[in-house]
Design a protein around this motif. Structure first.
Motif, PDB file in Angstrom:
ATOM      1  N   ALA A 152       0.785  -1.215   0.069  1.00 61.68           N
ATOM      2  CA  ALA A 152       0.022   0.054   0.119  1.00 61.68           C
ATOM      3  C   ALA A 152       0.905   1.219  -0.189  1.00 61.68           C
ATOM      4  O   ALA A 152       0.369   2.461   0.060  1.00 61.68           O
ATOM      5  CB  ALA A 152      -0.883   0.040   1.272  1.00 61.68           C
ATOM      6  N   ASP A 153       2.087   1.052  -0.184  1.00 59.70           N
ATOM      7  CA  ASP A 153       3.162   2.075   0.067  1.00 59.70           C
ATOM      8  C   ASP A 153       3.039   3.007   1.157  1.00 59.70           C
ATOM      9  O   ASP A 153       3.196   4.156   1.388  1.00 59.70           O
ATOM     10  CB  ASP A 153       2.981   3.216  -1.149  1.00 59.70           C
ATOM     11  CG  ASP A 153       3.253   2.634  -2.641  1.00 59.70           C
ATOM     12  OD1 ASP A 153       4.394   1.822  -2.494  1.00 59.70           O
ATOM     13  OD2 ASP A 153       2.677   2.836  -3.551  1.00 59.70           O
ATOM     14  N   ASP A 154       2.746   2.241   2.339  1.00 62.44           N
ATOM     15  CA  ASP A 154       2.494   2.938   3.690  1.00 62.44           C
ATOM     16  C   ASP A 154       3.978   2.763   4.436  1.00 62.44           C
ATOM     17  O   ASP A 154       4.601   1.635   4.346  1.00 62.44           O
ATOM     18  CB  ASP A 154       1.595   2.443   4.518  1.00 62.44           C
ATOM     19  CG  ASP A 154       0.067   2.773   4.166  1.00 62.44           C
ATOM     20  OD1 ASP A 154      -0.159   3.549   3.501  1.00 62.44           O
ATOM     21  OD2 ASP A 154      -0.828   1.907   4.207  1.00 62.44           O
ATOM     22  N   PRO A 155       4.404   3.582   5.425  1.00 68.34           N
ATOM     23  CA  PRO A 155       5.473   3.099   6.025  1.00 68.34           C
ATOM     24  C   PRO A 155       5.474   2.113   6.987  1.00 68.34           C
ATOM     25  O   PRO A 155       4.511   2.035   7.732  1.00 68.34           O
ATOM     26  CB  PRO A 155       5.732   4.752   6.819  1.00 68.34           C
ATOM     27  CG  PRO A 155       4.420   5.110   6.858  1.00 68.34           C
ATOM     28  CD  PRO A 155       3.550   4.955   5.677  1.00 68.34           C
ATOM     29  N   VAL A 156       6.695   1.146   7.084  1.00 68.49           N
ATOM     30  CA  VAL A 156       6.551  -0.143   7.526  1.00 68.49           C
ATOM     31  C   VAL A 156       6.602   0.113   8.856  1.00 68.49           C
ATOM     32  O   VAL A 156       5.615  -0.611   9.628  1.00 68.49           O
ATOM     33  CB  VAL A 156       7.602  -0.796   7.126  1.00 68.49           C
ATOM     34  CG1 VAL A 156       7.591  -2.394   7.781  1.00 68.49           C
ATOM     35  CG2 VAL A 156       7.353  -1.262   5.431  1.00 68.49           C
ATOM     36  N   PHE A 157       7.602   0.542   9.553  1.00 69.31           N
ATOM     37  CA  PHE A 157       7.659   0.728  11.062  1.00 69.31           C
ATOM     38  C   PHE A 157       6.449   1.362  11.728  1.00 69.31           C
ATOM     39  O   PHE A 157       6.024   0.580  12.626  1.00 69.31           O
ATOM     40  CB  PHE A 157       9.001   1.529  11.354  1.00 69.31           C
ATOM     41  CG  PHE A 157       9.149   1.549  12.906  1.00 69.31           C
ATOM     42  CD1 PHE A 157       9.563   0.423  13.473  1.00 69.31           C
ATOM     43  CD2 PHE A 157       8.751   2.775  13.569  1.00 69.31           C
ATOM     44  CE1 PHE A 157       9.826   0.339  14.921  1.00 69.31           C
ATOM     45  CE2 PHE A 157       9.004   2.632  14.740  1.00 69.31           C
ATOM     46  CZ  PHE A 157       9.421   1.391  15.740  1.00 69.31           C
ATOM     47  N   PRO A 158       5.904   2.432  11.264  1.00 68.48           N
ATOM     48  CA  PRO A 158       4.810   3.058  11.942  1.00 68.48           C
ATOM     49  C   PRO A 158       3.695   2.293  11.806  1.00 68.48           C
ATOM     50  O   PRO A 158       2.760   2.144  12.674  1.00 68.48           O
ATOM     51  CB  PRO A 158       4.641   4.371  11.225  1.00 68.48           C
ATOM     52  CG  PRO A 158       5.904   4.762  10.590  1.00 68.48           C
ATOM     53  CD  PRO A 158       6.376   3.428  10.296  1.00 68.48           C
ATOM     54  N   THR A 159       3.428   1.381  10.699  1.00 66.73           N
ATOM     55  CA  THR A 159       2.215   0.610  10.449  1.00 66.73           C
ATOM     56  C   THR A 159       2.441  -0.725  11.524  1.00 66.73           C
ATOM     57  O   THR A 159       1.523  -1.058  12.108  1.00 66.73           O
ATOM     58  CB  THR A 159       1.965   0.068   8.905  1.00 66.73           C
ATOM     59  OG1 THR A 159       2.032   1.118   8.157  1.00 66.73           O
ATOM     60  CG2 THR A 159       1.022  -1.037   8.913  1.00 66.73           C
ATOM     61  N   VAL A 160       3.559  -1.242  11.569  1.00 68.78           N
ATOM     62  CA  VAL A 160       3.627  -2.377  12.373  1.00 68.78           C
ATOM     63  C   VAL A 160       3.568  -2.013  13.894  1.00 68.78           C
ATOM     64  O   VAL A 160       2.698  -2.609  14.617  1.00 68.78           O
ATOM     65  CB  VAL A 160       5.204  -3.002  12.407  1.00 68.78           C
ATOM     66  CG1 VAL A 160       5.565  -4.015  13.265  1.00 68.78           C
ATOM     67  CG2 VAL A 160       5.340  -3.572  10.993  1.00 68.78           C
ATOM     68  N   ALA A 161       4.017  -0.705  14.240  1.00 67.26           N
ATOM     69  CA  ALA A 161       3.864  -0.236  15.661  1.00 67.26           C
ATOM     70  C   ALA A 161       2.425   0.045  15.886  1.00 67.26           C
ATOM     71  O   ALA A 161       1.988  -0.222  17.061  1.00 67.26           O
ATOM     72  CB  ALA A 161       4.721   1.122  15.861  1.00 67.26           C
ATOM     73  N   ALA A 162       1.710   0.580  14.922  1.00 64.10           N
ATOM     74  CA  ALA A 162       0.209   1.027  15.180  1.00 64.10           C
ATOM     75  C   ALA A 162      -0.473  -0.291  15.125  1.00 64.10           C
ATOM     76  O   ALA A 162      -1.396  -0.393  16.072  1.00 64.10           O
ATOM     77  CB  ALA A 162      -0.363   1.848  14.155  1.00 64.10           C
ATOM     78  N   THR A 163      -0.188  -1.137  14.412  1.00 66.68           N
ATOM     79  CA  THR A 163      -1.154  -2.550  14.320  1.00 66.68           C
ATOM     80  C   THR A 163      -0.620  -3.265  15.850  1.00 66.68           C
ATOM     81  O   THR A 163      -1.533  -4.070  16.099  1.00 66.68           O
ATOM     82  CB  THR A 163      -1.079  -3.239  13.059  1.00 66.68           C
ATOM     83  OG1 THR A 163       0.597  -3.221  12.870  1.00 66.68           O
ATOM     84  CG2 THR A 163      -1.566  -2.498  11.939  1.00 66.68           C
ATOM     85  N   THR A 164       0.535  -3.254  16.031  1.00 66.35           N
ATOM     86  CA  THR A 164       0.928  -3.762  17.431  1.00 66.35           C
ATOM     87  C   THR A 164       0.081  -3.459  18.691  1.00 66.35           C
ATOM     88  O   THR A 164      -0.459  -3.900  19.498  1.00 66.35           O
ATOM     89  CB  THR A 164       2.447  -3.796  17.681  1.00 66.35           C
ATOM     90  OG1 THR A 164       2.903  -4.284  16.709  1.00 66.35           O
ATOM     91  CG2 THR A 164       2.751  -4.434  18.993  1.00 66.35           C
ATOM     92  N   LEU A 165       0.082  -2.151  18.727  1.00 66.61           N
ATOM     93  CA  LEU A 165      -0.734  -1.318  19.780  1.00 66.61           C
ATOM     94  C   LEU A 165      -2.137  -1.797  19.761  1.00 66.61           C
ATOM     95  O   LEU A 165      -2.748  -1.970  20.587  1.00 66.61           O
ATOM     96  CB  LEU A 165      -0.618  -0.024  19.640  1.00 66.61           C
ATOM     97  CG  LEU A 165      -1.314   1.003  20.744  1.00 66.61           C
ATOM     98  CD1 LEU A 165      -0.925   0.598  22.137  1.00 66.61           C
ATOM     99  CD2 LEU A 165      -1.172   2.603  20.257  1.00 66.61           C
ATOM    100  N   ALA A 166      -2.655  -1.979  18.362  1.00 64.63           N
ATOM    101  CA  ALA A 166      -4.200  -2.216  17.904  1.00 64.63           C
ATOM    102  C   ALA A 166      -4.446  -3.725  18.381  1.00 64.63           C
ATOM    103  O   ALA A 166      -5.260  -4.152  19.172  1.00 64.63           O
ATOM    104  CB  ALA A 166      -4.460  -2.088  16.556  1.00 64.63           C
ATOM    105  N   GLY A 167      -3.196  -4.492  18.235  1.00 66.01           N
ATOM    106  CA  GLY A 167      -3.235  -5.811  18.734  1.00 66.01           C
ATOM    107  C   GLY A 167      -3.325  -5.908  20.066  1.00 66.01           C
ATOM    108  O   GLY A 167      -3.983  -7.054  20.773  1.00 66.01           O
ATOM    109  N   LEU A 168      -2.511  -5.152  20.959  1.00 64.67           N
ATOM    110  CA  LEU A 168      -2.804  -5.355  22.328  1.00 64.67           C
ATOM    111  C   LEU A 168      -4.356  -4.911  22.865  1.00 64.67           C
ATOM    112  O   LEU A 168      -4.830  -5.816  23.673  1.00 64.67           O
ATOM    113  CB  LEU A 168      -1.905  -4.240  22.869  1.00 64.67           C
ATOM    114  CG  LEU A 168      -0.364  -4.460  23.145  1.00 64.67           C
ATOM    115  CD1 LEU A 168       0.426  -3.507  23.357  1.00 64.67           C
ATOM    116  CD2 LEU A 168      -0.128  -5.893  23.700  1.00 64.67           C
ATOM    117  N   VAL A 169      -4.775  -3.960  22.297  1.00 62.75           N
ATOM    118  CA  VAL A 169      -6.232  -3.533  22.666  1.00 62.75           C
ATOM    119  C   VAL A 169      -7.256  -4.584  22.089  1.00 62.75           C
ATOM    120  O   VAL A 169      -8.048  -5.171  22.934  1.00 62.75           O
ATOM    121  CB  VAL A 169      -6.679  -2.175  21.882  1.00 62.75           C
ATOM    122  CG1 VAL A 169      -8.185  -1.948  22.353  1.00 62.75           C
ATOM    123  CG2 VAL A 169      -5.822  -1.074  22.420  1.00 62.75           C
TER     124      VAL A 169
END
Length: 209
Positions: A152-169
């Protein structure tokens, strides 16, 4: 033996999302079907227990989804916040927006991911490693998104960090409700709301002029 099973359960989703599925080079409908097939097979192999019909799951999920949708409504109503979705490109690849929101997000993304992570991986990790299991599962969920971010041409590290946080929730919601339905409804509200927000923002902005 249990440790080997946990390692396999952590590795297989990452291989699927970041290697095998991209290598198949399927169109969007094919990817949705493949994701569901993988999720069903994964849940079968690792004895998933999503408890989809849980009343508690629906109660927690609908409550959480309502908070998210209220947040989107506030963002659309406040001009300074409405500019944020206005700057986001409307992304509905290879299909109509309706099909994207009605089929591919709820089925190919939400149902598949929640069946894998909250319905199968989280219970397995909870039995095997105890208190650290939500963090481990959330990191795996974040890493699942590496290749989708690149595609999707999204930045990888921020995407992984955001989805990891979402995963915790999501994991905490699944733990409290005893069901993958609760995180699935919250997940759906976030993703579908995010897909609709740019369209809604443009519509509201047009009315204001």
């Amino acid at each position: 033996m249990r440790r080997i099973e946990c390692v396999a359960a952590l590795v297989f989703p990452l291989l699927w999302s970041n290697r095998l599925l991209p290598a198949l080079d399927l169109p969007l409908r094919g990817r949705t079907a493949a994701n569901i097939a993988f999720a069903a097979g994964y849940a079968k192999v690792f004895r998933g227990s999503p408890n989809w019909l849980s009343r508690s799951g629906f109660n927690w999920g609908l409550g959480s989804a309502a908070v998210v949708l209220a947040g989107y409504a506030v963002a659309l109503a406040v001009p300074s916040l409405r500019r944020l979705p206005l700057e986001i490109a409307i992304r509905a690849p290879e299909t109509s927006t309706l099909e994207w929101i009605a089929l591919h997000i709820p089925v190919g993304t939400v149902l598949a991911e929640e069946a894998i992570f909250r319905g199968t991986l989280d219970p397995l990790l909870a039995e095997s490693i105890g208190a650290t299991s939500p963090v481990v599962g959330a990191i795996d969920f974040g890493l699942w998104h590496i290749q989708p971010a690149r595609a999707a041409d999204d930045p990888v590290f921020p995407t992984v960090a955001a989805t990891t946080l979402a995963g915790l929730v999501f994991s905490e919601l699944g733990r409290r409700s005893g069901s993958a339905t609760a995180p699935a409804l919250l997940h759906l509200a976030i993703n579908a709301g995010g897909a609709l927000a740019p369209i809604a923002a443009r519509w509201v902005d047009g009315l204001k002029r």
